[in-house]
Design a protein around this motif. Structure first.
Motif, PDB file in Angstrom:
ATOM      1  N   SER A  58      48.205  -1.466  41.491  1.00 46.48           N
ATOM      2  CA  SER A  58      48.165  -1.639  42.947  1.00 46.48           C
ATOM      3  C   SER A  58      49.378  -0.987  43.601  1.00 46.48           C
ATOM      4  O   SER A  58      49.266  -0.363  44.667  1.00 46.48           O
ATOM      5  CB  SER A  58      48.122  -3.130  43.301  1.00 46.48           C
ATOM      6  N   TYR A 120      41.033 -19.573  44.528  1.00 46.94           N
ATOM      7  CA  TYR A 120      40.486 -18.230  44.721  1.00 46.94           C
ATOM      8  C   TYR A 120      39.283 -18.252  45.666  1.00 46.94           C
ATOM      9  O   TYR A 120      39.093 -17.321  46.456  1.00 46.94           O
ATOM     10  CB  TYR A 120      40.094 -17.621  43.379  1.00 46.94           C
ATOM     11  N   GLU A 123      40.685 -18.517  49.130  1.00 45.99           N
ATOM     12  CA  GLU A 123      41.258 -17.233  49.542  1.00 45.99           C
ATOM     13  C   GLU A 123      40.158 -16.248  49.928  1.00 45.99           C
ATOM     14  O   GLU A 123      40.302 -15.497  50.904  1.00 45.99           O
ATOM     15  CB  GLU A 123      42.105 -16.649  48.404  1.00 45.99           C
ATOM     16  N   THR A 124      39.072 -16.257  49.171  1.00 46.25           N
ATOM     17  CA  THR A 124      37.961 -15.345  49.453  1.00 46.25           C
ATOM     18  C   THR A 124      37.343 -15.645  50.816  1.00 46.25           C
ATOM     19  O   THR A 124      37.116 -14.732  51.625  1.00 46.25           O
ATOM     20  CB  THR A 124      36.885 -15.451  48.353  1.00 46.25           C
ATOM     21  N   ASN A 127      39.701 -14.517  53.532  1.00 53.82           N
ATOM     22  CA  ASN A 127      39.735 -13.060  53.676  1.00 53.82           C
ATOM     23  C   ASN A 127      38.491 -12.533  54.384  1.00 53.82           C
ATOM     24  O   ASN A 127      38.572 -11.593  55.184  1.00 53.82           O
ATOM     25  CB  ASN A 127      39.892 -12.391  52.308  1.00 53.82           C
ATOM     26  N   PRO A 147      44.053  -3.003  53.982  1.00 60.33           N
ATOM     27  CA  PRO A 147      44.752  -4.058  53.229  1.00 60.33           C
ATOM     28  C   PRO A 147      43.959  -5.365  53.140  1.00 60.33           C
ATOM     29  O   PRO A 147      43.955  -6.016  52.086  1.00 60.33           O
ATOM     30  CB  PRO A 147      46.054  -4.258  54.030  1.00 60.33           C
ATOM     31  N   ILE A 148      43.275  -5.729  54.220  1.00 63.46           N
ATOM     32  CA  ILE A 148      42.515  -6.982  54.213  1.00 63.46           C
ATOM     33  C   ILE A 148      41.296  -6.856  53.307  1.00 63.46           C
ATOM     34  O   ILE A 148      40.968  -7.777  52.554  1.00 63.46           O
ATOM     35  CB  ILE A 148      42.075  -7.370  55.638  1.00 63.46           C
ATOM     36  N   SER A 150      41.041  -4.868  50.768  1.00 62.81           N
ATOM     37  CA  SER A 150      41.561  -4.842  49.400  1.00 62.81           C
ATOM     38  C   SER A 150      41.847  -6.257  48.904  1.00 62.81           C
ATOM     39  O   SER A 150      41.531  -6.613  47.760  1.00 62.81           O
ATOM     40  CB  SER A 150      42.837  -3.996  49.350  1.00 62.81           C
ATOM     41  N   ASP A 151      42.443  -7.088  49.776  1.00 66.95           N
ATOM     42  CA  ASP A 151      42.700  -8.488  49.407  1.00 66.95           C
ATOM     43  C   ASP A 151      41.390  -9.230  49.160  1.00 66.95           C
ATOM     44  O   ASP A 151      41.303 -10.063  48.248  1.00 66.95           O
ATOM     45  CB  ASP A 151      43.480  -9.195  50.522  1.00 66.95           C
ATOM     46  N   GLN A 154      40.065  -8.279  45.794  1.00 67.50           N
ATOM     47  CA  GLN A 154      40.858  -8.915  44.748  1.00 67.50           C
ATOM     48  C   GLN A 154      40.482 -10.378  44.598  1.00 67.50           C
ATOM     49  O   GLN A 154      40.314 -10.889  43.485  1.00 67.50           O
ATOM     50  CB  GLN A 154      42.346  -8.786  45.074  1.00 67.50           C
ATOM     51  N   SER A 155      40.340 -11.081  45.728  1.00 65.15           N
ATOM     52  CA  SER A 155      40.006 -12.503  45.654  1.00 65.15           C
ATOM     53  C   SER A 155      38.598 -12.712  45.100  1.00 65.15           C
ATOM     54  O   SER A 155      38.358 -13.661  44.340  1.00 65.15           O
ATOM     55  CB  SER A 155      40.166 -13.168  47.028  1.00 65.15           C
ATOM     56  N   ASN A 158      38.775 -12.486  41.463  1.00 65.76           N
ATOM     57  CA  ASN A 158      39.459 -13.626  40.848  1.00 65.76           C
ATOM     58  C   ASN A 158      38.546 -14.829  40.654  1.00 65.76           C
ATOM     59  O   ASN A 158      38.877 -15.744  39.896  1.00 65.76           O
ATOM     60  CB  ASN A 158      40.652 -14.044  41.713  1.00 65.76           C
TER      61      ASN A 158
END
Length: 215
Positions: A58, A120, A123-124, A127, A147-148, A150-151, A154-155, A158
């Motif tokens: 990353s 997780y 977080e998802t 996001n 960026p959002i 991408s987050d 990632q979430s 996870n």
């Protein structure tokens, strides 16, 4: 007796600080590509753990995007740059074009701790809401959206119980790859925003259906 050896003269690569900065930036791009290739190969060979690989990859992707802004005039085509400098780095090129670590592109979660799973999921959901709200508030620039998103990817990765073929993730990954190939200052068109919102809301609803079926 005079020496027959030729006199070696110092060759300067640059004549000004601006030229020096140009060469240093291109050297940085070269180094990032090589480092990414080595990291990708190390991960495939299981020489580096997932926990170490993901943040390192990353970081390299973020550095790549930053340096591209500095060398855009001198390196309009990264593939040509790689060919000119004999950079045989196919794994790096794919990863940098994709714009996310392979652990995000393909779910490889090994941590099944129930307490972390709940974190997780939360977080998802957050996001999803953040990105949808940002688009509705007319934040349409790539450096605001990427960026959002991408987050979010990632979430999603996870959440260890999420199916590998989760219908929403593939579409969002396509958006992330497309955004990664745009300049940070570029903005989505009205049609693109509408389509992204449609895809996000569909993925969001599908995620809720998954949660209700899993409970």
């Amino acid at each position: 007796m005079q020496s027959s050896e030729p006199v070696l003269e110092e060759v300067k690569l640059f004549q000004s600080l601006a030229e020096r900065e140009r060469y240093e930036n291109m050297a940085e791009l070269y180094a990032i590509i090589v480092a990414t290739e080595q990291l990708e190969r190390a991960y495939v060979k299981d020489w580096v753990s997932q926990a170490d690989y993901t943040p390192a990859c990353s970081k390299l992707i973020a550095q790549y995007k930053s340096i591209l802004n500095l060398v855009s005039n001198d390196v309009p085509d990264v593939q040509k740059f790689m060919a000119d400098y004999k950079l045989n780095c196919p794994a790096a090129w794919k990863r940098l074009q994709t714009g996310v670590p392979i652990t995000v592109e393909h779910a490889t979660v090994t941590d099944h701790d129930p307490s972390k799973s709940a974190k997780y999921v939360a977080e998802t959901v957050q996001n999803f809401i953040t990105l949808i709200d940002s688009l509705k508030l007319n934040r349409h620039a790539v450096d605001e959206i990427h960026p959002i998103l991408s987050d979010l990817m990632q979430s999603l990765s996870n959440v260890s119980t999420l199916p590998v073929d989760f219908e929403g993730k593939t579409k969002l990954l396509e958006w992330l790859i497309n955004l990664n190939q745009m300049r940070a200052s570029d903005e989505l068109t009205a049609d693109q925003v509408r389509q992204l919102l449609f895809d996000l809301e569909n993925a969001h609803n599908a995620f809720y259906r998954f949660l209700s079926q899993s409970s």
